[in-house]
Design a protein around this motif. Structure first.
Motif, PDB file in Angstrom:
ATOM      1  N   ALA A 121       0.821  -1.215   0.000  1.00  0.00           N
ATOM      2  CA  ALA A 121       0.000   0.000   0.000  1.00  0.00           C
ATOM      3  C   ALA A 121       0.853   1.262   0.000  1.00  0.00           C
ATOM      4  O   ALA A 121       0.422   2.299  -0.526  1.00  0.00           O
ATOM      5  CB  ALA A 121      -0.928  -0.010   1.213  1.00  0.00           C
ATOM      6  N   ARG A 122       2.043   1.180   0.551  1.00  0.00           N
ATOM      7  CA  ARG A 122       2.859   2.388   0.745  1.00  0.00           C
ATOM      8  C   ARG A 122       3.829   2.658  -0.395  1.00  0.00           C
ATOM      9  O   ARG A 122       4.266   3.797  -0.578  1.00  0.00           O
ATOM     10  CB  ARG A 122       3.640   2.268   2.063  1.00  0.00           C
ATOM     11  N   LEU A 123       4.197   1.630  -1.159  1.00  0.00           N
ATOM     12  CA  LEU A 123       5.190   1.829  -2.222  1.00  0.00           C
ATOM     13  C   LEU A 123       4.792   1.132  -3.520  1.00  0.00           C
ATOM     14  O   LEU A 123       4.754   1.771  -4.573  1.00  0.00           O
ATOM     15  CB  LEU A 123       6.566   1.328  -1.739  1.00  0.00           C
ATOM     16  N   PHE A 124       4.489  -0.157  -3.473  1.00  0.00           N
ATOM     17  CA  PHE A 124       4.221  -0.894  -4.704  1.00  0.00           C
ATOM     18  C   PHE A 124       3.021  -0.333  -5.467  1.00  0.00           C
ATOM     19  O   PHE A 124       3.108  -0.040  -6.674  1.00  0.00           O
ATOM     20  CB  PHE A 124       4.003  -2.385  -4.410  1.00  0.00           C
ATOM     21  N   GLN A 125       1.901  -0.185  -4.804  1.00  0.00           N
ATOM     22  CA  GLN A 125       0.703   0.307  -5.490  1.00  0.00           C
ATOM     23  C   GLN A 125       0.843   1.759  -5.947  1.00  0.00           C
ATOM     24  O   GLN A 125       0.475   2.080  -7.092  1.00  0.00           O
ATOM     25  CB  GLN A 125      -0.522   0.131  -4.592  1.00  0.00           C
ATOM     26  N   PRO A 126       1.345   2.671  -5.117  1.00  0.00           N
ATOM     27  CA  PRO A 126       1.519   4.046  -5.611  1.00  0.00           C
ATOM     28  C   PRO A 126       2.398   4.144  -6.849  1.00  0.00           C
ATOM     29  O   PRO A 126       2.179   5.003  -7.705  1.00  0.00           O
ATOM     30  CB  PRO A 126       2.156   4.763  -4.417  1.00  0.00           C
ATOM     31  N   LEU A 127       3.409   3.269  -6.970  1.00  0.00           N
ATOM     32  CA  LEU A 127       4.294   3.310  -8.130  1.00  0.00           C
ATOM     33  C   LEU A 127       3.740   2.517  -9.305  1.00  0.00           C
ATOM     34  O   LEU A 127       4.308   2.565 -10.407  1.00  0.00           O
ATOM     35  CB  LEU A 127       5.683   2.776  -7.771  1.00  0.00           C
ATOM     36  N   GLY A 128       2.639   1.796  -9.091  1.00  0.00           N
ATOM     37  CA  GLY A 128       2.100   0.967 -10.166  1.00  0.00           C
ATOM     38  C   GLY A 128       2.974  -0.230 -10.461  1.00  0.00           C
ATOM     39  O   GLY A 128       3.022  -0.712 -11.595  1.00  0.00           O
ATOM     40  N   MET A 129       3.677  -0.718  -9.443  1.00  0.00           N
ATOM     41  CA  MET A 129       4.487  -1.918  -9.626  1.00  0.00           C
ATOM     42  C   MET A 129       3.577  -3.133  -9.652  1.00  0.00           C
ATOM     43  O   MET A 129       2.663  -3.256  -8.850  1.00  0.00           O
ATOM     44  CB  MET A 129       5.537  -2.014  -8.511  1.00  0.00           C
ATOM     45  N   GLN A 130       3.839  -4.033 -10.612  1.00  0.00           N
ATOM     46  CA  GLN A 130       2.980  -5.192 -10.775  1.00  0.00           C
ATOM     47  C   GLN A 130       3.061  -6.082  -9.541  1.00  0.00           C
ATOM     48  O   GLN A 130       3.819  -5.830  -8.624  1.00  0.00           O
ATOM     49  CB  GLN A 130       3.404  -5.976 -12.029  1.00  0.00           C
ATOM     50  N   ASP A 131       2.285  -7.138  -9.564  1.00  0.00           N
ATOM     51  CA  ASP A 131       2.210  -8.034  -8.406  1.00  0.00           C
ATOM     52  C   ASP A 131       3.598  -8.532  -8.031  1.00  0.00           C
ATOM     53  O   ASP A 131       4.158  -9.415  -8.689  1.00  0.00           O
ATOM     54  CB  ASP A 131       1.291  -9.222  -8.708  1.00  0.00           C
ATOM     55  N   ILE A 132       4.151  -7.984  -6.973  1.00  0.00           N
ATOM     56  CA  ILE A 132       5.479  -8.367  -6.518  1.00  0.00           C
ATOM     57  C   ILE A 132       5.372  -9.668  -5.729  1.00  0.00           C
ATOM     58  O   ILE A 132       4.536  -9.792  -4.842  1.00  0.00           O
ATOM     59  CB  ILE A 132       6.102  -7.271  -5.628  1.00  0.00           C
ATOM     60  N   GLU A 133       6.209 -10.611  -6.057  1.00  0.00           N
ATOM     61  CA  GLU A 133       6.277 -11.848  -5.285  1.00  0.00           C
ATOM     62  C   GLU A 133       7.474 -11.756  -4.337  1.00  0.00           C
ATOM     63  O   GLU A 133       8.503 -11.190  -4.685  1.00  0.00           O
ATOM     64  CB  GLU A 133       6.433 -13.060  -6.209  1.00  0.00           C
ATOM     65  N   TRP A 134       7.321 -12.333  -3.146  1.00  0.00           N
ATOM     66  CA  TRP A 134       8.429 -12.285  -2.183  1.00  0.00           C
ATOM     67  C   TRP A 134       8.338 -13.526  -1.313  1.00  0.00           C
ATOM     68  O   TRP A 134       7.376 -13.735  -0.582  1.00  0.00           O
ATOM     69  CB  TRP A 134       8.335 -11.024  -1.325  1.00  0.00           C
ATOM     70  N   GLU A 135       9.362 -14.350  -1.392  1.00  0.00           N
ATOM     71  CA  GLU A 135       9.382 -15.594  -0.637  1.00  0.00           C
ATOM     72  C   GLU A 135       9.461 -15.316   0.866  1.00  0.00           C
ATOM     73  O   GLU A 135       9.955 -14.274   1.298  1.00  0.00           O
ATOM     74  CB  GLU A 135      10.570 -16.456  -1.076  1.00  0.00           C
ATOM     75  N   THR A 136       8.988 -16.275   1.631  1.00  0.00           N
ATOM     76  CA  THR A 136       9.027 -16.169   3.087  1.00  0.00           C
ATOM     77  C   THR A 136       9.783 -17.354   3.677  1.00  0.00           C
ATOM     78  O   THR A 136       9.944 -18.402   3.029  1.00  0.00           O
ATOM     79  CB  THR A 136       7.610 -16.130   3.691  1.00  0.00           C
TER      80      THR A 136
END
Length: 476
Positions: free
Chosen positions: A176-191
């Protein structure tokens, strides 16, 4: 909402098309295993290239560029008053502390984690179920703030801190704070097994996502008039905080390290991930360059990408830049025809007919293959490995890329074969969704086959780094 960066002719932002052509030619001359690149100036895309079968919508592993995403999350959390640079790490994990906390560990702060000045000489156990528990229980070797030592588990600990103070994963916190404002596509991140984003690695995104992240930093953390990163965080986190002369890798002359960012020449800085994942930001030139690649066959080969960027791209930036119609057309044609680097060789050898269809009994090997067999045609090569429970195969185009599963993991791959000489067939396999490649060198003679498999990448492949001896199996 996904929004694309604006595209322009390179001359409109002071870059001659000939410079971009020279960069691509240099990558070819160096046999650089580049997957994609994008060049921005004045916030606009001047050139972008995708090496087939990689494409603009593919989410590529970015490895330690993930650390720079974590750094951004830390900055935002500081701006929201959730944490501070001088907070003691041990304070956030009362449930994971050893019974007797070593004074070095007790004095380690968030600032130390960010700048790779922790209490450990290297990463602790990255495979542990509870990475933070292992991190805090590993005996320290020196006081914090005294030694630069690259420590991926320290960055993971930052993610664990953020998850504790925000109540959500770093991925969701940034969404909500960085990815969506920049219009970055669905970022995947392993856990990790405990549901904490790996922090030091594990993120996947597109080439344009990387470019947007770099452009955000070039714009001092502001996007479309909205401040995303706290004022002053970009300068603070990308400035030289610590000398990194002892770094075990060659990167921009070891010019210093900030908060999960590497300093570069000419007052630039970059986010760097293993194998040639780069976000290079040059404020002096108002430019951003990003790349995805797999240079893991040679430890410091990634530096060749940046050397070429400085030599051919950045050094050619000028204002004004005259339009070059012929050069622009050549550049566009070259960009549209990009393919992964192909090994040099021929599509034909007389040996192909002699060995095609004949099985070989293999020497004992860890994967458990008993036999193998090659089948050649004018356009393709098929290699089959046989083992007790079945068989695995790879199909390659001759002197071109064929898309299909690899024989080791069964994952989507690009596969090609060439004859390097009359008796040596080279097979290159590049996985498309994981950072992994294989080079198979197959030497045939009257006595049989010598097959070397050389992996290069991030998957666990030690059992596949081997040389096989094949003896012809006589036909009945």
């Amino acid at each position: 909402m996904m929004t694309a960066l604006p595209r322009v002719r390179p001359e409109e932002v002071g870059i001659p098309p000939s410079a971009i052509l020279r960069f691509m030619e240099d990558m070819t001359d160096k046999n650089m295993n580049l997957h994609s690149f994008m060049l921005l100036r004045h916030g606009k895309v001047a050139a972008e290239g995708y090496y087939f079968p990689f494409h603009k919508d593919l989410r590529h592993p970015i490895f330690s560029v993930s650390k720079s995403l974590t750094s951004a999350a830390v900055g935002i959390a500081i701006g929201e008053g959730r944490i501070s640079l001088d907070d003691k790490v041990i304070h956030f994990f009362p449930d994971k502390q050893p019974e007797n906390v070593h004074p070095y560990t007790a004095s380690m702060t968030i600032r130390h984690l960010l700048s790779m000045q922790t209490v450990h000489r290297k990463s602790t156990n990255k495979e542990a179920r509870d990475i933070v528990f292992e991190y805090l229980h590993t005996p320290p070797s020196h006081p914090p703030g005294t030694v630069f030592a690259y420590d991926t588990t320290g960055t993971h600990t930052l993610c664990a801190i953020l998850q504790r103070v925000t109540g959500t994963t770093v991925h969701d916190y940034l969404d909500a704070r960085l990815f969506q404002p920049l219009g970055m596509q669905d970022i995947e991140w392993e856990t990790c097994p405990l549901g904490i984003n790996l922090g030091g690695s594990g993120a996947y995104c597109t080439t344009e996502d990387l470019a947007k992240f770099g452009q955000l930093y070039l714009q001092d953390g502001v996007w479309n008039g909205t401040r995303i990163l706290p004022e002053g965080w970009v300068e603070q986190s990308t400035s030289k905080v610590v000398d990194n002369s002892s770094a075990g890798i060659l990167l921009e002359g070891r010019s210093g390290y900030g908060y999960q960012f590497w300093r570069a020449r000419r007052q630039a800085y970059c986010a760097f991930g293993a194998g040639g994942q780069f976000v290079l930001v040059s404020p002096h030139h108002d430019a951003v360059f990003v790349s995805t690649a797999n240079t893991m066959l040679n430890r410091d080969e990634h530096q060749g990408i940046l050397d070429s960027v400085w030599t051919h791209l950045i050094s050619s930036m000028q204002e004004p830049c005259p339009f070059d119609v012929a050069g622009y057309d050549r550049m566009k044609q070259r960009l549209s025809a990009l393919k992964l680097h192909l090994p040099k060789g021929s599509s034909f050898s007389h040996a192909a007919a002699q060995v095609s269809g004949h099985p070989y009994r293999l020497s004992a090997n860890e994967p458990g293959w008993t036999d193998c067999q090659f089948t050649f045609s004018d356009q393709a090569c098929e290699l089959i490995f046989i083992h007790e429970t079945g068989r695995s195969r790879v199909v390659c185009s001759m002197n071109d890329w064929h898309i299909g599963p690899d024989p080791f993991f069964g994952l989507p791959s690009a596969c090609c074969a060439v004859w390097a000489d009359s008796s040596t067939c080279l097979i290159h396999i590049q996985l498309l969704e994981q950072q992994q490649m294989f080079i198979l060198t197959c030497r045939f003679d009257r006595d049989g086959l010598v097959l070397q498999i050389k992996p290069a990448g991030a998957l666990k492949t030690n059992h596949l780094d081997l040389v096989l001896i094949g003896t012809p199996i006589n036909k009945p």
